[in-house]
Scaffold this active site. Structure first.
Site, PDB file in Angstrom:
ATOM      1  N   THR A 224      31.829 -25.417   2.617  1.00  0.00           N
ATOM      2  CA  THR A 224      30.776 -26.022   3.435  1.00  0.00           C
ATOM      3  C   THR A 224      29.490 -25.229   3.262  1.00  0.00           C
ATOM      4  O   THR A 224      29.525 -24.039   2.997  1.00  0.00           O
ATOM      5  CB  THR A 224      31.255 -25.944   4.901  1.00  0.00           C
ATOM      6  N   ARG A 252      38.936 -38.261   9.917  1.00  0.00           N
ATOM      7  CA  ARG A 252      38.865 -36.969  10.616  1.00  0.00           C
ATOM      8  C   ARG A 252      37.419 -36.438  10.597  1.00  0.00           C
ATOM      9  O   ARG A 252      36.727 -36.505   9.591  1.00  0.00           O
ATOM     10  CB  ARG A 252      39.796 -35.974   9.918  1.00  0.00           C
ATOM     11  N   VAL A 253      36.982 -35.917  11.716  1.00  0.00           N
ATOM     12  CA  VAL A 253      35.656 -35.308  11.795  1.00  0.00           C
ATOM     13  C   VAL A 253      35.828 -33.853  12.208  1.00  0.00           C
ATOM     14  O   VAL A 253      36.550 -33.556  13.164  1.00  0.00           O
ATOM     15  CB  VAL A 253      34.769 -36.050  12.823  1.00  0.00           C
ATOM     16  N   GLY A 276      34.521 -23.020   8.635  1.00  0.00           N
ATOM     17  CA  GLY A 276      35.889 -22.579   8.888  1.00  0.00           C
ATOM     18  C   GLY A 276      36.719 -23.779   9.279  1.00  0.00           C
ATOM     19  O   GLY A 276      36.283 -24.924   9.114  1.00  0.00           O
ATOM     20  N   THR A 277      37.896 -23.527   9.804  1.00  0.00           N
ATOM     21  CA  THR A 277      38.748 -24.634  10.209  1.00  0.00           C
ATOM     22  C   THR A 277      38.138 -25.287  11.451  1.00  0.00           C
ATOM     23  O   THR A 277      38.160 -24.731  12.556  1.00  0.00           O
ATOM     24  CB  THR A 277      40.171 -24.128  10.502  1.00  0.00           C
ATOM     25  N   GLY A 278      37.571 -26.483  11.223  1.00  0.00           N
ATOM     26  CA  GLY A 278      36.697 -27.086  12.215  1.00  0.00           C
ATOM     27  C   GLY A 278      37.318 -27.312  13.575  1.00  0.00           C
ATOM     28  O   GLY A 278      36.638 -27.246  14.602  1.00  0.00           O
TER      29      GLY A 278
HETATM   30  N1  ASP Z   1      34.188 -26.561   9.088  1.00  0.00           N
HETATM   31  C1  ASP Z   1      34.454 -27.554   8.089  1.00  0.00           C
HETATM   32  C2  ASP Z   1      35.329 -28.627   8.681  1.00  0.00           C
HETATM   33  O1  ASP Z   1      36.243 -28.323   9.408  1.00  0.00           O
HETATM   34  C3  ASP Z   1      35.116 -26.998   6.876  1.00  0.00           C
HETATM   35  C4  ASP Z   1      34.520 -25.738   6.333  1.00  0.00           C
HETATM   36  O2  ASP Z   1      33.646 -25.154   6.934  1.00  0.00           O
HETATM   37  O3  ASP Z   1      34.939 -25.338   5.257  1.00  0.00           O
HETATM   38  O4  ASP Z   1      35.132 -29.758   8.365  1.00  0.00           O
END
Ligand code: ASP
Length: 360
Positions: A224, A252-253, A276-278
């Site tokens: 990202t 998915r959002v 990160g893991t959103g």
């Molecule tokens: N935060 C983003 C999401 O969960 C993914 C990422 O930052 O790599 O969509």
């Protein structure tokens, strides 16, 4: 100023009488310097997996994008313009999981999310699940400036983009071989069905080095992009753009288009972009949480960012990082992954670029 004017009026003084004082105060303010911080995703980025050629490519891409934002600010442009210009470049760069080079959903589609926020007035715009707009960050800005809404999704968002004249592309524009192979590999490993190669995709060919990161053990396939900036007028802004998590469920959002989670900006506290893991970032309201610690607890920016990433996010077993900036020129980055692609520059200073956690 308003209060000063009111006080003068109460005291029976002419409003004009305070003008020289205000002018004096303005003159004694130190000159403001612009600054910019950029991220290109956080994750399991190990030297051995990435390799020198790919590392050099990432550093060059980060430098190019940061330079573009720096130029906007150096010409006296707004932080908002700098955020958009920098992200536009990263969205076109196949190394990053945003725009061209985005991750695929489990059904083999690129569904793009982005958001932008103006710290000077708390205006914000965001889009989710767009599939045809070349620059989702510009669409987020259009939502902010040309619609009465904050968040538009899917076909309605793409249709709005077309209406306001933003470039539309075939969904296959976003295709890259490396992300496709990475998706196929993950789905096969997990025993899930592999969708057909997308319509309009080029014939199978060599993958760019990004694949090596994606395939490293434990990788969450981040990439990202996000930018925070401070302009000479003292205004801060933040923006984030992504293809989301690889093999996500269609529809998915993540956090990136959620104001307060992946992106936040207020001149009262700070501007933040996360990666990160959103799902964890949404649950914690990460971006707003950092700014709240600055605003309500008076924390220094770095301390606030570290508290959210290393304590609150880690307590939930979430992973990722943030970049952040304040109107008084504090810059911060913080991440709990082995690496985060990142760069920063302050007016008159040297650009700093980092990839691994053992770099400054
Ligand atoms: N935060 C983003 C999401 O969960 C993914 C990422 O930052 O790599 O969509």
């Amino acid at each position: 100023m308003k209060m000063a004017v009111e006080a003068c009026m109460l005291a029976g003084m002419a409003v004009g009488a305070i003008a020289p004082l205000a002018a004096q105060q303005a003159a004694s303010q130190p000159a403001r310097h612009w600054s910019i911080v950029v991220h290109g995703g956080a994750g399991v980025i190990a030297r051995a997996d990435l390799g020198p050629a790919a590392e050099a490519a990432y550093r060059a891409s980060l430098a190019k994008a940061t330079e573009a934002g720096a130029q906007v600010l150096d010409r006296g442009g707004s932080s908002l313009d700098a955020v958009e210009a920098t992200i536009n470049i990263l969205e076109d760069d196949p190394l990053f999981n945003a725009g061209r080079g985005a991750n695929f959903s489990a059904e083999g589609k690129n569904e793009l999310d982005a958001s932008i926020m103006d710290g000077s007035n708390l205006k914000a715009g965001a889009v989710a699940d767009v599939t045809r707009t070349r620059h989702p960050i510009s669409l987020a800005r259009a939502v902010m400036e040309k619609s009465p809404h904050v968040l538009l999704v899917g076909a309605g968002a793409d249709a709005f983009a077309a209406r306001v004249g933003l470039e539309q592309v075939e969904p296959s524009f976003f295709f890259t071989e490396s992300r496709w192979q990475s998706l196929v590999k993950q789905l096969q490993k997990e025993g899930r069905p592999v969708p057909p190669r997308p319509v309009g995709a080029p014939p199978p060919g060599p993958a760019v080095p990004v694949a090596q990161i994606d395939e490293s053990e434990g990788s969450r396939r981040f990439g990202t992009v996000g930018v925070v900036a401070l302009d000479r007028a003292g205004n801060i802004a933040a923006g984030t753009s992504t293809g989301g998590m690889q093999a996500k469920m269609p529809g998915r959002v993540g956090d990136s288009p959620i104001i307060g989670a992946g992106t936040y900006a207020s001149n009262q506290s700070c501007a933040v972009s996360g990666t990160g893991t959103g799902e964890y970032f949404i649950r914690l309201g990460v971006a707003r949480e950092v700014c709240n610690l600055v605003f309500f607890k008076g924390m220094k920016l770095q301390e606030a960012a570290d508290q959210v990433i290393h304590k609150e996010l880690e307590a939930l077993h979430g992973d990722g990082g943030v970049i952040a900036i304040t109107p008084d020129g504090q810059l911060a980055w913080s991440f709990n992954t082995p690496g985060m692609f990142r760069a920063r520059q302050v007016e008159g200073g040297k650009m700093e670029i980092g990839v691994y956690s053992d770099e400054p």
